[in-house]
Design an enzyme around this catalytic site. Structure first.
Site, PDB file in Angstrom:
ATOM      1  N   ASP A  32      34.411  30.551  33.274  1.00 53.77           N
ATOM      2  CA  ASP A  32      34.043  30.769  31.878  1.00 53.77           C
ATOM      3  C   ASP A  32      34.885  29.873  30.971  1.00 53.77           C
ATOM      4  OD1 ASP A  32      36.570  31.950  31.916  1.00 53.77           O
ATOM      5  OD2 ASP A  32      35.767  33.963  32.197  1.00 53.77           O
ATOM      6  N   ASP A  69      40.364  30.309  32.787  1.00 51.41           N
ATOM      7  CA  ASP A  69      40.815  31.032  33.980  1.00 51.41           C
ATOM      8  C   ASP A  69      39.932  30.814  35.195  1.00 51.41           C
ATOM      9  OD1 ASP A  69      38.859  32.847  32.601  1.00 51.41           O
ATOM     10  OD2 ASP A  69      39.242  34.074  34.371  1.00 51.41           O
ATOM     11  N   GLU A  73      32.636  32.346  42.421  1.00 54.21           N
ATOM     12  CA  GLU A  73      33.411  31.871  41.265  1.00 54.21           C
ATOM     13  C   GLU A  73      34.826  31.466  41.682  1.00 54.21           C
ATOM     14  OE1 GLU A  73      34.181  33.041  36.582  1.00 54.21           O
ATOM     15  OE2 GLU A  73      33.713  34.638  37.997  1.00 54.21           O
ATOM     16  N   TYR A  81      40.547  41.370  32.567  1.00 53.80           N
ATOM     17  CA  TYR A  81      41.882  41.317  33.159  1.00 53.80           C
ATOM     18  C   TYR A  81      42.718  42.490  32.651  1.00 53.80           C
ATOM     19  CZ  TYR A  81      40.627  36.781  34.998  1.00 53.80           C
ATOM     20  OH  TYR A  81      40.005  35.772  35.695  1.00 53.80           O
TER      21      TYR A  81
END
Length: 491
Positions: A83, A80, A469, A232
Site C-alpha cells: 500500500d 510498509d 503481499e 498494525y
C-alpha cells in the site's frame, strides 16, 4: 537459482532428521545473489524524493508533501507493504532488524554492507524527523489507511488524504516509541565508525524517545484507534517494546540504568513468536549475548527465556509449540506466515552465533541442542523460501526462474510513470491492474511475499494479500541469515 540438485532430505518425510542429524544437501541456493536482492527490495518501498543512484528505476518520487497537514516535513521513509501508507511501528521494527543483521553479519556482507547501511539510513533519516521536529511529539505515521486501502494507485499518483498521526504525553504510545528508540539505538552502532556524527545524533534521539516511552505509558492503539487498527494494532501490549528498546539502549550505551529498568518490567511471559508486534523473544536473544559472550550473570534469566523460546520452535523438542508443513516450512499463522519464519530464523541464526562463540549447548528436555541444531533449522527455512520446497517456487521475487508474478503491490502491478505518464486515479487501477490475471509489469526485485499455506500451496493471485503481499519487515529479518549463509557457502 539452485546450484546442483535439490536436497534429498527435503523430499524425505521425516524432516526432523534433517534438522537434528544434519542430513547434507547436494547443493544450495545462491545466497550472495539472494542477499543483494533482499536489500535492493527496499528501494522499491521508498517514499519521498528518490536519489540519483536509485536502481529500482520503475519507481519515482512520491509523498513529497507528507507532513504538510501538520505543517512539518515528514517526507521519506518506507511504505510498509503493498500500500501507500507509512506506518512507523512496522517500519521501525524493520529498521531495527536491518541494523541488527548488519551489526552481527556485516563482515560477511561484502559489497552489500554499503547498500544495507543505505537502506537503514533511508528509514532513520525519516525517523529522526518524526522524533525531533516538534517537542513532546512523536510522529508515527502518514496517510489515512482506510482511504488508502480503498484505492489501487501508484504511490506516484497518490491523491488520498495524507493524514499525520502522532503520540504525545496526553496520547501516549510506549510501543511505537520503544520500537523507534530501538531502531535509532541499533542504527547508531551501525554508523559508529563510518559516520560518528550521525551515530551520535541517532543515539541522542534514541535516548529521548526511550525516555518518552518509559515516562508516558500507554499503547498507541488506544491513542490512535482506527488509524492503526486493524492494520498494525499493538496486540501484545507495550511491555515487550519497553524491554526491546531498553535492551538496545543498554547495548548502545552500556548505561546500567537501562538494565535496571528492563529487570523491573516483569515482562516474563513465555513466547513462541517474534514479529513487528511481539518483541519478547528478540529482546531475550539480544540480552543473551551478554550472558553467553560476556559471562554476565545479571542477564542469566533472559538467556533461560531465550532457550525456552528455542525449545518451543525446534520440531522434536518435547516443549515444541510450532507446526511445520510437510515440506518443512515453519508455520505460525495463516496470514503472512513468512514474516514469522524470517524473524524466527534470524533469532535461530544469531543465538547459534552466540552459542558458537561461547562453546555453549543446552537441553530441551532430553534433547541436546547445539549451535549446529539451530543453524540447520535456520538454513532449511531460508532454503525453502529460496525454492527448496514442494512447488520449487522461490518466494523471493526476481530470484530464480519460478517466483510470484502477481504480487499484491500497487506500484509493481501498475505500469510505471515512464511507460504510462498519465495519472491513474484511485478507482481506475482496480479493473485494469488489480483484477487482471496478467503478471505485474514491474519486478519488485528481492521482495519476499507472505508465502505458502499450511499445505505448501501458493496460488500466486494478486487478490490474495495474505499470501502474495510483500512487506519491509519480512525482508529485513532475512538479511542477517542470508549474510551468514553467503559468507559460509561459495556460490
Amino acid at each position: 537459482m539452485r546450484k546442483g540438485a535439490s536436497s534429498p532430505c527435503l523430499l524425505f518425510l521425516f524432516f526432523f532428521t534433517l534438522v537434528f542429524l544434519g542430513c547434507p544437501s547436494l547443493g544450495h541456493p545462491n545466497y550472495k545473489d539472494a542477499l543483494a536482492k533482499s536489500i535492493l527490495f527496499f528501494q522499491g518501498q521508498r517514499s519521498g524524493r528518490l536519489p540519483t543512484g536509485q536502481q529500482m528505476s520503475w519507481r519515482s518520487n512520491s509523498g513529497l508533501s507528507d507532513g504538510s497537514l501538520a505543517h512539518v516535513d515528514l517526507t521519506g521513509g518506507y511504505y510498509d507493504a503493498g500500500d501507500n501508507v507509512k506506518f512507523n511501528f512496522p517500519m521501525a521494527f524493520a529498521t531495527t532488524m536491518l541494523s541488527w543483521g548488519t551489526l552481527e553479519y556485516g563482515k560477511r556482507m561484502g559489497p552489500q554492507l554499503q547498500n544495507s547501511r543505505a537502506a537503514i539510513r533511508w528509514a532513520t533519516d525519516y525517523l529522526i524527523k518524526c522524533a525531533t521536529t516538534t517537542p513532546n511529539t512523536l510522529y508515527v505515521g502518514v496517510g489515512d489507511p482506510t482511504a488508502d486501502h480503498k484505492c489501487w494507485e501508484r504511490p506516484e499518483d497518490m491523491d488520498t488524504v495524507r493524514t499525520v498521526y502522532s503520540v504525545s504525553p496526553r496520547n501516549p504510545g510506549s510501543d511505537v516509541a520503544g520500537e523507534t528508540a530501538a531502531a535509532l539505538a541499533a542504527a547508531s552502532m551501525v554508523f559508529r565508525k563510518v559516520d560518528p556524527k550521525y551515530s551520535r545524533l541517532l543515539l541522542a534521539t534514541a535516548k529521548k524517545v526511550m525516555q518518552f516511552a518509559m515516562q508516558y505509558r500507554g499503547a498507541y492503539s488506544d491513542s490512535l484507534g482506527s488509524a492503526v487498527c486493524p492494520f498494525y494494532c499493538s496486540y501484545s501490549g507495550y511491555k515487550d517494546e519497553l524491554l526491546w528498546g531498553a535492551a538496545w539502549l543498554w547495548r548502545a550505551t552500556n548505561d546500567a540504568s537501562y538494565l535496571n529498568f528492563l529487570q523491573s518490567l516483569g515482562a516474563n511471559d513465555a513466547s513462541d513468536i517474534f514479529s513487528w508486534d511481539n518483541k519478547l523473544a528478540g529482546a531475550r536473544v539480544l540480552l543473551s549475548r551478554r550472558a553467553l559472550i560476556g559471562n554476565d550473570k545479571r542477564v542469566e534469566s533472559f538467556k533461560q527465556q531465550a532457550e525456552d523460546f528455542m525449545c518451543r520452535i525446534l520440531p522434536n523438542s518435547p516443549s515444541s509449540s510450532t507446526s511445520y508443513t510437510q515440506g518443512g516450512l515453519m508455520f505460525k499463522l495463516a496470514e503472512s506466515n513468512l514474516q514469522y519464519v524470517t524473524s524466527i530464523t534470524f533469532l535461530l541464526s544469531t543465538y547459534a552465533k552466540y552459542m558458537t562463540a561461547s562453546k555453549h549447548t543446552f537441553n530441551c528436555g532430553s534433547v541436546r541442542v547445539s549451535s549446529t541444531t539451530l543453524r540447520n533449522l535456520a538454513k532449511q527455512q531460508v532454503d525453502y523460501i529460496l525454492g527448496e520446497n514442494p512447488l520449487k517456487m522461490s518466494y523471493m521475487v526476481g530470484f530464480g526462474a519460478n517466483f510470484p508474478k502477481r504480487i499484491h503491490h500497487r506500484g509493481a502491478s501498475i505500469p510505471s510513470k515512464a511507460s504510462h505518464p498519465e495519472a491513474i486515479g484511485c478507482d481506475s487501477g482496480f479493473q485494469s491492474f488489480f483484477y487482471t490475471s496478467n503478471p505485474n509489469p514491474n519486478i519488485l526485485t528481492g521482495a519476499i511475499v507472505g508465502g505458502p499455506n499450511q499445505n505448501d500451496g501458493f496460488p500466486d493471485e494478486r487478490t490474495d494479500y495474505s499470501h502474495s503481499e510483500p512487506a519491509t519487515y519480512i525482508n529485513a529479518a532475512i538479511v542477517g541469515p542470508l549474510a551468514y549463509l553467503a559468507g559460509s557457502y561459495s556460490s
